[in-house]
Design a protein around this motif. Sequence first.
Motif, PDB file in Angstrom:
ATOM      1  N   GLU A  84       7.470   8.705  -8.907  1.00 53.92           N
ATOM      2  CA  GLU A  84       7.857   7.378  -9.343  1.00 53.92           C
ATOM      3  C   GLU A  84       7.724   6.441  -8.148  1.00 53.92           C
ATOM      4  O   GLU A  84       8.185   6.763  -7.053  1.00 53.92           O
ATOM      5  N   MET A  86       8.606   3.700  -5.490  1.00 49.86           N
ATOM      6  CA  MET A  86       9.816   3.092  -4.956  1.00 49.86           C
ATOM      7  C   MET A  86       9.381   1.767  -4.336  1.00 49.86           C
ATOM      8  O   MET A  86       8.940   1.724  -3.192  1.00 49.86           O
ATOM      9  N   CYS A  87       9.472   0.692  -5.113  1.00 47.32           N
ATOM     10  CA  CYS A  87       8.985  -0.609  -4.663  1.00 47.32           C
ATOM     11  C   CYS A  87      10.154  -1.530  -4.337  1.00 47.32           C
ATOM     12  O   CYS A  87      11.130  -1.603  -5.092  1.00 47.32           O
ATOM     13  N   ASN A  88      10.037  -2.224  -3.212  1.00 47.86           N
ATOM     14  CA  ASN A  88      11.080  -3.154  -2.772  1.00 47.86           C
ATOM     15  C   ASN A  88      10.453  -4.532  -2.605  1.00 47.86           C
ATOM     16  O   ASN A  88       9.605  -4.727  -1.733  1.00 47.86           O
ATOM     17  N   CYS A  97       5.726  -0.710  -1.309  1.00 52.66           N
ATOM     18  CA  CYS A  97       5.951   0.367  -2.270  1.00 52.66           C
ATOM     19  C   CYS A  97       5.752   1.705  -1.575  1.00 52.66           C
ATOM     20  O   CYS A  97       4.763   1.889  -0.853  1.00 52.66           O
ATOM     21  N   GLU A  98       6.664   2.630  -1.794  1.00 54.78           N
ATOM     22  CA  GLU A  98       6.536   3.998  -1.297  1.00 54.78           C
ATOM     23  C   GLU A  98       6.276   4.905  -2.493  1.00 54.78           C
ATOM     24  O   GLU A  98       7.089   4.969  -3.416  1.00 54.78           O
ATOM     25  N   THR A  99       5.133   5.580  -2.486  1.00 51.10           N
ATOM     26  CA  THR A  99       4.734   6.423  -3.611  1.00 51.10           C
ATOM     27  C   THR A  99       4.448   7.830  -3.126  1.00 51.10           C
ATOM     28  O   THR A  99       3.920   8.024  -2.032  1.00 51.10           O
TER      29      THR A  99
END
Length: 469
Positions: A84, A86-88, A97-99
């Motif tokens: 999922e 992880m967007c900030n 975004c960390e994917t």
Amino acid sequence: MYNPILAKSFSHYERKTFGWCAFVVMLIVVFSSCMVFKNHLYPQSVNGDAMNLQLSIKASAEDMFVIKDTTFLNKLETEKKDAEPMCNVLEPLSDYCETKGDIRVQGNSSTIFVVSSHDFNVSAENNSWIIQPYPRKGNAGAMSSVKSWTVKLVQNGEKIPKCSVYHGYPAVLFSLGGYSGNHFHDFSDLLVPIFSNSRYFNSEVHFLATDYKSWWIGKYRTLLNNMSKNKILDIDNENEVQCFPSVTTGLKSHKEFGIDSSKFPNRVSMRDFRQFLRSSLSLNRVESIKINDDIVTRPRLLIMSRKKSRILLNEDDVRQMAEDIGYEVVLAEANLSTNLTKFAQIVNSCDVIMGVHGAGLTNMVFLPNNAVLIQLVPLGTMDYLAKRDFGDPAGEMNIKYLDYKIGVNESSLVEQYPLNHKVFKDPSSFFRKGWGVFRAIYLDKQNVKVDLYKFRSTLLEAKRLLATS
């Protein structure tokens, strides 16, 4: 004893028949083993199809090693099921975004596909994010030259691009647009955030550069090569689909010319960055000189010269005064053609650096610990701006900080405007008109001529700080 018994038990023909039977049985065992362990010998790709061996040729040597590591691929196959983004998009300086899992980067469409096996509403708005991967969010001038990327969550069954090249290491994607080329922004917007975002991977990371500038890569190649063992990809010109176990799109950045250690799992800091610079650029001095009353010592003072704007008009007089009170003085000017390593070594040889507010003061990163930075703050350059850009960062770098505020009679603006003009009485009103208006008056058209008597006390204070270091 056993040989004669065996010889008596079997005729020559029977022994020959037995040998052929044993050989056939052995072939059956080998064939069965191959069928059982087939999936281990030829691991599945991240999209569920068999790995195309031709694709691995395009990966780097270390990535090929990872491809053969079935334990790693099996772990990836498990993790991708829960992938999922992880967007900030709430941070003031940068969106990112960390994917993690099955991540496919398609350069020619500026899209990052995050493949998930979960069922979700494909049309939902929260399945796609637009990221400009440069940490100067809200600055229209900077962001106008930064390409937008789409991070898109997709289901495994959708029509999505297949991997051309699979990489075993994570990736960080960032833009070389914005204000790159300005020495301050090269460090504040790029080198420091690239370091803090990739340090956790211990150089086992891929850098994907959008808005690629080959001259910028060339200038900072020594530092970039020490952050990543892999070649930097011009991702915009990649026609192939590059696949990674994880991708960070955008650079997490939380303060100007600094690192918020609490935001990173390894607590990386600006002191770590300075140690990295010393190691990468062979900067031998870790500590500044310590003045001792019993020993005649001459601390080394670097005056950062400027030739186009914010010029120190009486530079020669300042140099002479500094030498008279016990400094060894060096004059230097940095520009785009300056050799980074050689200039860094000059700065590292000094104990005090001084100059008018501007990009040249960025070179304080190369100073030894407990050195002193003296910032000449031009008229109208609000205190918060000078403190944010250089005052606060100096403390994070274990550098002592002094500022000298230019008075009306020390500014060349006094020759351009009457003393009752709001240029002197209300600088903030020009700031409210926009950065371009403010910069044109207070930065681009202003030179300074320090009062030698007043400035002498600042140079003496710097010596005192060296004595107490």
